[in-house]
Design an enzyme around this catalytic site. Structure first.
Site, short mmCIF file in Angstrom:
data_model
loop_
_atom_site.label_atom_id
_atom_site.label_comp_id
_atom_site.label_asym_id
_atom_site.label_seq_id
_atom_site.Cartn_x
_atom_site.Cartn_y
_atom_site.Cartn_z
N CYS A 38 0.84 -1.19 0.00
CA CYS A 38 0.00 0.00 0.00
C CYS A 38 0.88 1.25 0.00
CB CYS A 38 -0.95 0.09 1.20
SG CYS A 38 -2.15 -1.23 1.25
N ARG B 43 5.84 -0.43 -4.34
CA ARG B 43 5.46 -1.07 -3.07
C ARG B 43 4.46 -2.20 -3.29
NH1 ARG B 43 6.62 1.85 1.41
NH2 ARG B 43 4.78 1.12 2.55
N TRP C 3 -2.94 -2.74 -1.77
CA TRP C 3 -2.53 -4.13 -1.98
C TRP C 3 -3.52 -4.95 -1.16
CZ3 TRP C 3 -0.63 -8.38 0.78
CH2 TRP C 3 0.06 -9.34 0.03
N ASN D 171 -2.83 2.28 5.35
CA ASN D 171 -1.87 1.20 5.09
C ASN D 171 -1.78 0.41 6.39
OD1 ASN D 171 0.23 -0.48 4.42
ND2 ASN D 171 1.80 1.12 4.47
N GLY D 172 -1.91 -0.93 6.31
CA GLY D 172 -1.82 -1.76 7.51
C GLY D 172 -3.03 -2.67 7.60
N GLU E 84 18.51 -18.12 -3.09
CA GLU E 84 18.19 -16.76 -3.51
C GLU E 84 17.95 -16.70 -5.02
OE1 GLU E 84 17.16 -14.18 -2.41
OE2 GLU E 84 17.65 -12.64 -3.88
N LYS F 208 14.55 -15.36 -6.77
CA LYS F 208 14.59 -14.25 -7.74
C LYS F 208 13.89 -14.64 -9.03
CE LYS F 208 15.46 -11.66 -6.12
NZ LYS F 208 15.69 -11.02 -4.88
N GLU G 60 10.01 -15.00 -8.47
CA GLU G 60 9.21 -13.81 -8.22
C GLU G 60 9.03 -12.92 -9.44
OE1 GLU G 60 12.60 -11.39 -5.62
OE2 GLU G 60 10.52 -10.99 -5.18
N HIS H 121 17.77 -37.79 -3.38
CA HIS H 121 16.93 -38.37 -2.32
C HIS H 121 15.45 -38.15 -2.61
CE1 HIS H 121 20.33 -39.56 0.08
NE2 HIS H 121 20.88 -38.39 -0.19
N LYS I 58 6.91 -4.40 -2.23
CA LYS I 58 8.32 -4.18 -1.90
C LYS I 58 8.56 -4.34 -0.41
CE LYS I 58 12.58 -2.99 -2.55
NZ LYS I 58 13.43 -4.10 -3.04
C1 AGP Z 1 13.03 -10.07 -2.45
O1 AGP Z 1 13.25 -9.97 -3.79
C2 AGP Z 1 11.69 -9.88 -1.95
N1 AGP Z 1 11.02 -8.84 -2.56
C3 AGP Z 1 11.46 -10.15 -0.47
O2 AGP Z 1 11.79 -11.48 -0.25
C4 AGP Z 1 12.17 -9.26 0.57
O3 AGP Z 1 13.54 -9.53 0.58
C5 AGP Z 1 11.55 -9.55 1.95
O4 AGP Z 1 10.20 -9.18 1.91
C6 AGP Z 1 12.25 -8.85 3.08
O5 AGP Z 1 12.20 -7.46 2.93
P1 AGP Z 1 13.12 -6.51 3.79
O6 AGP Z 1 14.54 -6.82 3.42
O7 AGP Z 1 12.70 -5.14 3.39
O8 AGP Z 1 12.86 -6.82 5.22
#
Ligand code: AGP
Length: 604
Positions: A2, A27, A74, A98-99, A476, A480, A483, A499, A599
């Site tokens: 949001c 965001r 969102w 937001n929240g 990671e 990546k 997502e 396994h 974000k």
């Molecule tokens: C990473 O590409 C993501 N968008 C997500 O996993 C992110 O790293 C996670 O939400 C943690 O966010 P932060 O580092 O702002 O705490």
């Protein structure tokens, strides 16, 4: 998660609100809306989908006003729709939120019994009607908002305009970020800095239990007893340019290209006489727990590998959303390290609070200066990645890996596992060789793009395999790719594949094998043979050293430059990020704003 923008001033609020919402797009959102306040009353325009839809609707109405609030939603409670989009209103006020209001159903029942009707499925509607209830009683916006806030459980950042004060914005927050700024053309509220940068570099980070009142030429802060308060003003060190794409097709690519500089900027301020300085930490640390979410948690895995490898100290890495609820075993001497780019991630913040409540010392490693995690931790170290706009975190991860490596060097030095000259040598490598090796990889972006296209075009599944630190990197790399390209992928420790999961490896399935761990190269080669003999299409990302010494049985190879073996993972990280980037870009996807993602995840 949001986005909130608000403006009151001498100019037309419409383009300012649309521009602000656009700068907060990263965001994550699925609908947007604005409330425009003037002497003619409050007018609401909302739209499901992208900001362009809202903007078109808004300009079609021909509305203009000197004051307004805007929101990107969102969805959490209720589907993305015009009806559920913010602002939500009564005849007296309009509000953006937001929240999450956790007790919204309870509040709704009470408000219904008092005659209020509800038109949306959102939790937010309970908040706007609760404020309305108290406003009807007192006729005072400030009292009404404090009274309502006292009854709300959950998290909120509110921006509110009242019919009877159409030139004023009221704002308050709890566990959700909100900043307030005064510029030459008026007052602003926003969820994040990029939205205010075109107007000013100075801002106030709104404290909890403080209400901000903004007019065109003033901002004042009020406490819950009506007392007037002062707040410290902060200055953003980065410019509008840094929050723009600067000629790159996407923020993500720009941010990957900023990695060499970001690593240098992060490591350099932490050095004293050529050694890492973490003097804020106790010398006698018990167990180290690294707690974070998503990509930041993956950087924690790299931290564990580095600290255990260099300092021989055990490290526990945990997902923050699990840590907070599983009653973790914490000793007073332990250190909980919270890793976060935004510093606003709800689960990470809750893990921090839990640790503090257990009497354990906390260290925040955070990118956003003054963020909640940074402010609440006992100690904070800032990573200097600069603004990261793309939802997919890249440069923030690289600098987190750099800072946890630096911590590992220091801990190893402190406990006598590294002598001074070796600790200094490794530290110097981290500022010089590592960024240089990453820069070398960046020159291969086009080549990596072609390979990524070849391996991901038409692919539905992809495997990443590695051993040791490479296995951390695979987690990671897989996140990546998932997502932003929507290709299902799995990260596997290469030895574990047989396994069970190898049953999914059939003719043509792409497998990316990571080989930066020299001592494990032979084992990795056996793993590659295993998948190859089942028909896998294999890409190796290998160090120059491994390429020269071994015959890697792969279809293609991307070579990363030779540096100290301890740090060869760094250029490999960048290769993996570029691979994911190009996989998404060649599919024509919205690289910077992938579907369903936000974000900064400010709700549980
Ligand atoms: C990473 O590409 C993501 N968008 C997500 O996993 C992110 O790293 C996670 O939400 C943690 O966010 P932060 O580092 O702002 O705490």
């Amino acid at each position: 998660m949001c986005g909130i923008i608000g403006y009151t001033g001498t100019q037309d609020a419409v383009p300012i609100l649309v521009g602000g919402l656009t700068s907060l797009e990263y965001r994550g959102y699925d609908s947007a809306g604005v409330a425009l306040a003037s002497d003619d009353g409050i007018k609401i325009v909302k739209s499901k989908g992208r900001i362009e839809n809202l903007s078109k609707r808004l300009y079609d109405t021909g509305y203009h006003a000197p004051c307004g609030i805007g929101h990107t939603r969102w969805a959490t409670h209720g589907e993305p729709s015009d009806k559920n989009a913010h602002p939500h209103s009564t005849e007296n006020l309009s509000l953006v939120h937001n929240g999450i209001i956790e007790n919204y159903d309870e509040l709704q029942e009470r408000l219904k019994s008092l005659g209020y009707t509800f038109v949306s499925e959102t939790d937010t509607e309970a908040a706007v009607k609760l404020i309305d209830l108290y406003y009807r009683e007192s006729g005072d916006p400030v009292k009404a908002m404090f009274s309502a806030a006292a009854e709300i459980r959950g998290s909120f950042a509110f921006g509110v305009v009242f019919e009877k004060a159409p030139d004023t914005i009221y704002a308050m927050r709890k566990d959700s970020p909100l900043i307030v700024a005064m510029s030459e053309c008026g007052g602003l509220i926003a969820s994040d800095i990029p939205a205010i940068l075109p107007y000013t570099n100075n801002y106030f980070r709104l404290e909890e239990e403080v209400l901000a009142v903004l007019t065109k030429d003033s901002v004042s802060f009020v406490g819950k007893n009506g007392e007037s308060l002062t707040q410290p003003e902060e200055t953003v060190s980065w410019s509008v340019g840094e929050a723009q794409k600067s000629g790159y097709p996407h923020f993500m690519l720009k941010e990957i290209f900023e990695e060499p500089e970001a690593i240098r900027k992060t490591v350099t301020p932490r050095l004293v006489n050529g050694l890492p300085d973490f003097s804020m930490l106790d010398k006698d640390i018990g167990r180290i727990h690294i707690v974070a979410c998503g990509t930041a948690m993956h950087a924690g895995l790299v931290g564990k590998t580095m600290i255990e490898r260099l300092a021989r100290l055990p490290v526990n890495v945990e997902i923050a959303s699990e840590f907070r609820y599983r009653d973790p075993i914490l000793d007073k001497k332990d250190l909980v390290v919270l890793l976060s780019q935004s510093g606003e991630t709800a689960d990470t913040l809750a893990a921090l609070r839990h640790s503090k409540a257990c009497g354990v010392k906390t260290l925040a490693i955070v990118n956003v200066i003054g963020s909640s995690v940074a402010r609440e931790a006992d100690h904070v170290i800032y990573t200097m990645a600069g603004p990261e706009i793309a939802v997919a975190s890249t440069k923030a991860y690289s600098v987190q890996c750099a800072i946890v490596s630096l911590l590992a060097i220091r801990l190893a030095f402190d406990c006598g596992k590294l002598d001074e000259s070796e600790a200094k040598r490794l530290t110097a490598l981290l500022i010089n060789e590592v960024p240089a090796a990453v820069a070398t990889v960046l020159k291969k972006s086009e080549e990596i793009g072609k390979i990524a296209k070849n391996y991901t075009e038409g692919a539905e599944h992809l495997f990443y395999i590695g051993r040791g630190a490479d296995s951390d990197l695979c987690t990671e790399a897989s996140l990546k790719l998932k997502e932003i390209s929507y290709i299902h992928s799995e990260a596997y420790a290469a030895g574990e594949l047989k396994h069970g999961t190898i049953s999914l490896v059939t003719e043509g399935v792409p497998v990316v094998a990571l080989l930066t761990e020299h001592k494990l190269a032979e084992k990795m080669i056996s793993g590659i043979r295993e998948v190859k003999s089942r028909g896998a299409h294999t890409l190796a990302i290998a160090t120059e050293r491994i390429k020269d010494e071994f015959t890697v049985p792969c279809d293609d190879m991307i070579v990363v430059p030779k540096i100290d073996p301890l740090f060869e993972m760094f250029p490999a990280i960048t290769v993996l990020q570029l691979f994911a980037y190009h996989a998404s870009a060649t599919r024509g996807l919205d690289v910077d704003k992938p579907r369903n993602l936000a974000k900064s995840v400010t709700v549980e």
